[in-house]
Scaffold this motif. Structure first.
Motif, PDB file in Angstrom:
ATOM      1  N   PRO A  25     -14.086  23.191   1.402  1.00  0.00           N
ATOM      2  CA  PRO A  25     -14.396  21.889   0.811  1.00  0.00           C
ATOM      3  C   PRO A  25     -13.291  20.858   0.969  1.00  0.00           C
ATOM      4  O   PRO A  25     -13.563  19.649   0.992  1.00  0.00           O
ATOM      5  CB  PRO A  25     -14.625  22.222  -0.676  1.00  0.00           C
ATOM      6  N   GLY A  26     -12.040  21.309   1.101  1.00  0.00           N
ATOM      7  CA  GLY A  26     -10.940  20.374   1.267  1.00  0.00           C
ATOM      8  C   GLY A  26     -11.000  19.587   2.562  1.00  0.00           C
ATOM      9  O   GLY A  26     -10.299  18.576   2.710  1.00  0.00           O
ATOM     10  N   ALA A  27     -11.829  20.028   3.508  1.00  0.00           N
ATOM     11  CA  ALA A  27     -11.942  19.332   4.789  1.00  0.00           C
ATOM     12  C   ALA A  27     -12.824  18.096   4.712  1.00  0.00           C
ATOM     13  O   ALA A  27     -12.853  17.287   5.649  1.00  0.00           O
ATOM     14  CB  ALA A  27     -12.502  20.286   5.849  1.00  0.00           C
ATOM     15  N   ILE A  28     -13.552  17.921   3.614  1.00  0.00           N
ATOM     16  CA  ILE A  28     -14.518  16.829   3.498  1.00  0.00           C
ATOM     17  C   ILE A  28     -13.788  15.505   3.290  1.00  0.00           C
ATOM     18  O   ILE A  28     -12.973  15.366   2.379  1.00  0.00           O
ATOM     19  CB  ILE A  28     -15.484  17.083   2.328  1.00  0.00           C
ATOM     20  N   ALA A  29     -14.082  14.521   4.125  1.00  0.00           N
ATOM     21  CA  ALA A  29     -13.469  13.199   3.990  1.00  0.00           C
ATOM     22  C   ALA A  29     -13.987  12.507   2.734  1.00  0.00           C
ATOM     23  O   ALA A  29     -15.188  12.530   2.453  1.00  0.00           O
ATOM     24  CB  ALA A  29     -13.773  12.348   5.214  1.00  0.00           C
ATOM     25  N   LYS A  30     -13.075  11.911   1.984  1.00  0.00           N
ATOM     26  CA  LYS A  30     -13.445  11.131   0.802  1.00  0.00           C
ATOM     27  C   LYS A  30     -13.397   9.648   1.174  1.00  0.00           C
ATOM     28  O   LYS A  30     -12.664   9.241   2.060  1.00  0.00           O
ATOM     29  CB  LYS A  30     -12.487  11.400  -0.365  1.00  0.00           C
ATOM     30  N   GLY A  31     -14.185   8.850   0.472  1.00  0.00           N
ATOM     31  CA  GLY A  31     -14.181   7.417   0.728  1.00  0.00           C
ATOM     32  C   GLY A  31     -15.585   6.865   0.812  1.00  0.00           C
ATOM     33  O   GLY A  31     -16.549   7.469   0.332  1.00  0.00           O
ATOM     34  N   ARG A  32     -15.699   5.689   1.431  1.00  0.00           N
ATOM     35  CA  ARG A  32     -16.981   4.992   1.560  1.00  0.00           C
ATOM     36  C   ARG A  32     -17.368   4.931   3.026  1.00  0.00           C
ATOM     37  O   ARG A  32     -16.554   4.548   3.884  1.00  0.00           O
ATOM     38  CB  ARG A  32     -16.870   3.577   0.988  1.00  0.00           C
ATOM     39  N   PHE A  33     -18.611   5.306   3.315  1.00  0.00           N
ATOM     40  CA  PHE A  33     -19.090   5.405   4.685  1.00  0.00           C
ATOM     41  C   PHE A  33     -20.439   4.700   4.799  1.00  0.00           C
ATOM     42  O   PHE A  33     -21.298   4.857   3.937  1.00  0.00           O
ATOM     43  CB  PHE A  33     -19.216   6.876   5.102  1.00  0.00           C
ATOM     44  N   HIS A  34     -20.617   3.962   5.897  1.00  0.00           N
ATOM     45  CA  HIS A  34     -21.842   3.184   6.092  1.00  0.00           C
ATOM     46  C   HIS A  34     -22.681   3.814   7.206  1.00  0.00           C
ATOM     47  O   HIS A  34     -22.155   4.149   8.280  1.00  0.00           O
ATOM     48  CB  HIS A  34     -21.498   1.740   6.440  1.00  0.00           C
ATOM     49  N   GLU A  47     -35.471   0.338  10.175  1.00  0.00           N
ATOM     50  CA  GLU A  47     -34.088   0.754   9.988  1.00  0.00           C
ATOM     51  C   GLU A  47     -33.713   0.635   8.521  1.00  0.00           C
ATOM     52  O   GLU A  47     -34.030  -0.365   7.871  1.00  0.00           O
ATOM     53  CB  GLU A  47     -33.145  -0.080  10.851  1.00  0.00           C
ATOM     54  N   ILE A  48     -33.049   1.666   7.995  1.00  0.00           N
ATOM     55  CA  ILE A  48     -32.666   1.722   6.590  1.00  0.00           C
ATOM     56  C   ILE A  48     -31.147   1.821   6.513  1.00  0.00           C
ATOM     57  O   ILE A  48     -30.572   2.861   6.863  1.00  0.00           O
ATOM     58  CB  ILE A  48     -33.313   2.921   5.893  1.00  0.00           C
ATOM     59  N   PRO A  49     -30.466   0.769   6.074  1.00  0.00           N
ATOM     60  CA  PRO A  49     -29.014   0.854   5.902  1.00  0.00           C
ATOM     61  C   PRO A  49     -28.680   1.595   4.608  1.00  0.00           C
ATOM     62  O   PRO A  49     -29.415   1.534   3.623  1.00  0.00           O
ATOM     63  CB  PRO A  49     -28.587  -0.608   5.820  1.00  0.00           C
ATOM     64  N   SER A  50     -27.558   2.284   4.612  1.00  0.00           N
ATOM     65  CA  SER A  50     -27.133   2.999   3.408  1.00  0.00           C
ATOM     66  C   SER A  50     -25.610   3.100   3.381  1.00  0.00           C
ATOM     67  O   SER A  50     -24.946   3.020   4.410  1.00  0.00           O
ATOM     68  CB  SER A  50     -27.755   4.394   3.331  1.00  0.00           C
ATOM     69  N   THR A  51     -25.091   3.274   2.174  1.00  0.00           N
ATOM     70  CA  THR A  51     -23.667   3.490   1.963  1.00  0.00           C
ATOM     71  C   THR A  51     -23.491   4.774   1.172  1.00  0.00           C
ATOM     72  O   THR A  51     -24.169   4.982   0.162  1.00  0.00           O
ATOM     73  CB  THR A  51     -23.032   2.318   1.186  1.00  0.00           C
ATOM     74  N   ARG A  52     -22.604   5.626   1.641  1.00  0.00           N
ATOM     75  CA  ARG A  52     -22.325   6.884   0.951  1.00  0.00           C
ATOM     76  C   ARG A  52     -20.874   6.877   0.469  1.00  0.00           C
ATOM     77  O   ARG A  52     -19.966   6.601   1.261  1.00  0.00           O
ATOM     78  CB  ARG A  52     -22.569   8.072   1.872  1.00  0.00           C
ATOM     79  N   GLU A  53     -20.690   7.157  -0.800  1.00  0.00           N
ATOM     80  CA  GLU A  53     -19.358   7.221  -1.389  1.00  0.00           C
ATOM     81  C   GLU A  53     -19.117   8.648  -1.873  1.00  0.00           C
ATOM     82  O   GLU A  53     -19.898   9.185  -2.661  1.00  0.00           O
ATOM     83  CB  GLU A  53     -19.235   6.245  -2.555  1.00  0.00           C
ATOM     84  N   ILE A  54     -18.029   9.254  -1.395  1.00  0.00           N
ATOM     85  CA  ILE A  54     -17.683  10.625  -1.766  1.00  0.00           C
ATOM     86  C   ILE A  54     -16.341  10.609  -2.478  1.00  0.00           C
ATOM     87  O   ILE A  54     -15.351  10.094  -1.942  1.00  0.00           O
ATOM     88  CB  ILE A  54     -17.622  11.545  -0.536  1.00  0.00           C
ATOM     89  N   SER A  55     -16.308  11.159  -3.684  1.00  0.00           N
ATOM     90  CA  SER A  55     -15.078  11.176  -4.464  1.00  0.00           C
ATOM     91  C   SER A  55     -14.918  12.504  -5.166  1.00  0.00           C
ATOM     92  O   SER A  55     -15.896  13.243  -5.367  1.00  0.00           O
ATOM     93  CB  SER A  55     -15.071  10.041  -5.493  1.00  0.00           C
ATOM     94  N   LEU A  56     -13.684  12.832  -5.527  1.00  0.00           N
ATOM     95  CA  LEU A  56     -13.374  14.045  -6.264  1.00  0.00           C
ATOM     96  C   LEU A  56     -12.994  13.644  -7.680  1.00  0.00           C
ATOM     97  O   LEU A  56     -12.087  12.833  -7.887  1.00  0.00           O
ATOM     98  CB  LEU A  56     -12.227  14.797  -5.587  1.00  0.00           C
ATOM     99  N   GLU A  57     -13.711  14.197  -8.675  1.00  0.00           N
ATOM    100  CA  GLU A  57     -13.476  13.828 -10.062  1.00  0.00           C
ATOM    101  C   GLU A  57     -13.371  15.081 -10.925  1.00  0.00           C
ATOM    102  O   GLU A  57     -13.931  16.129 -10.586  1.00  0.00           O
ATOM    103  CB  GLU A  57     -14.616  12.942 -10.588  1.00  0.00           C
ATOM    104  N   SER A  58     -12.663  14.954 -12.020  1.00  0.00           N
ATOM    105  CA  SER A  58     -12.575  16.026 -13.000  1.00  0.00           C
ATOM    106  C   SER A  58     -13.490  15.678 -14.166  1.00  0.00           C
ATOM    107  O   SER A  58     -13.318  14.642 -14.805  1.00  0.00           O
ATOM    108  CB  SER A  58     -11.139  16.191 -13.483  1.00  0.00           C
TER     109      SER A  58
END
Length: 240
Positions: A25-34, A47-58
């Motif tokens: 799991p540590g290999a997964i890039a965090k941040g915002r991706f379009h 065409e469907i635009p989307s934004t994916r945000e991946i973050s690590l939270e406690s």
């Protein structure tokens, strides 16, 4: 992949203590991706635009990967928020909101509970799951990015999909040789990962994951079955 035509949810995370998959799991890039998803069915193309945000939270004393996907269609905005256990990669909670409905699922014990609201109807969910499973759609992409990838790696994924109801699907996956692919975000060395539903030869897709870490979901492609009009669904990374 990003489109709900393929899979809107997977369930699990349930009461099993060890993962049957080799995870990183540590290999997964965090941040915002379009991303942009091209959906072609028969003579219709959109065409469907989307934004994916991946973050690590406690949260609640545990580390969670939060995968938030926001997409826009002619029917308005859809916001999907998925909580994954950061170690096992199994889902904990999923919430989806859009103008015409919403979805709320909790993954606890060996059962998935919650509700699906769509077209003015509410369906209560209580689905037993008798083996480990992993999140689909954005969750499936994230899981594959977080595998210890190598050529020839293969196995099965037990999937709980959600559209107007929750149902179970078994997939086989296999990692192919590294290849170079070009998407709007650039050219990358990537692992192609093939997925095939065991009970449905028409239900398949390929996901491309970057070789270099932190890893990215680069592209996903799947055919639209002929009985549904024929065509394809293609999701590509546009910017990061």
């Amino acid at each position: 992949m990003q489109t709900s035509a393929l899979a809107l949810a997977l369930a699990a995370g349930l009461g099993w203590s060890a993962s049957p998959l080799p995870l990183n799991p540590g290999a997964i890039a965090k941040g915002r991706f379009h991303y942009v998803t091209e959906l072609e069915v028969g003579a219709t193309r959109m065409e469907i635009p989307s934004t994916r945000e991946i973050s690590l939270e406690s949260q609640a004393g545990e580390q969670r990967l939060i995968v938030k996907t926001t997409s826009v269609t002619g029917m308005g905005e859809t916001i999907d928020r998925l909580h994954l256990d950061a170690r096992s990669m199994r889902p904990i909670r999923r919430e989806t909101r859009q103008r015409q409905g919403r979805l709320q699922l909790e993954y606890t014990g060996e059962v998935v509970t919650g509700m699906i609201q769509s077209a003015g109807q509410t369906i209560m969910v209580e689905q037993a799951v008798d083996q480990p499973a992993y999140a689909g759609d954005a969750g499936l992409d994230t899981l594959l990015v977080g595998l210890q990838l190598s050529e020839g790696l293969s196995g099965r994924l037990f999937v709980i999909e959600t559209d107007v109801e929750v149902h179970l699907v078994n997939f086989e996956f296999s990692v192919q040789a590294v290849e170079s692919i070009t998407v709007p975000a650039g050219t990358f060395s990537a692992w192609p990962i093939r997925l095939q539903a065991i009970d449905d030869p028409d239900y398949r897709q390929i996901i491309w994951v970057s070789v270099d870490e932190p890893r990215l979901f680069l592209q996903g492609r799947a055919p639209v079955p002929s009985q549904a009009g024929g065509g394809h669904v293609l999701t590509q990374l546009v910017d990061r």
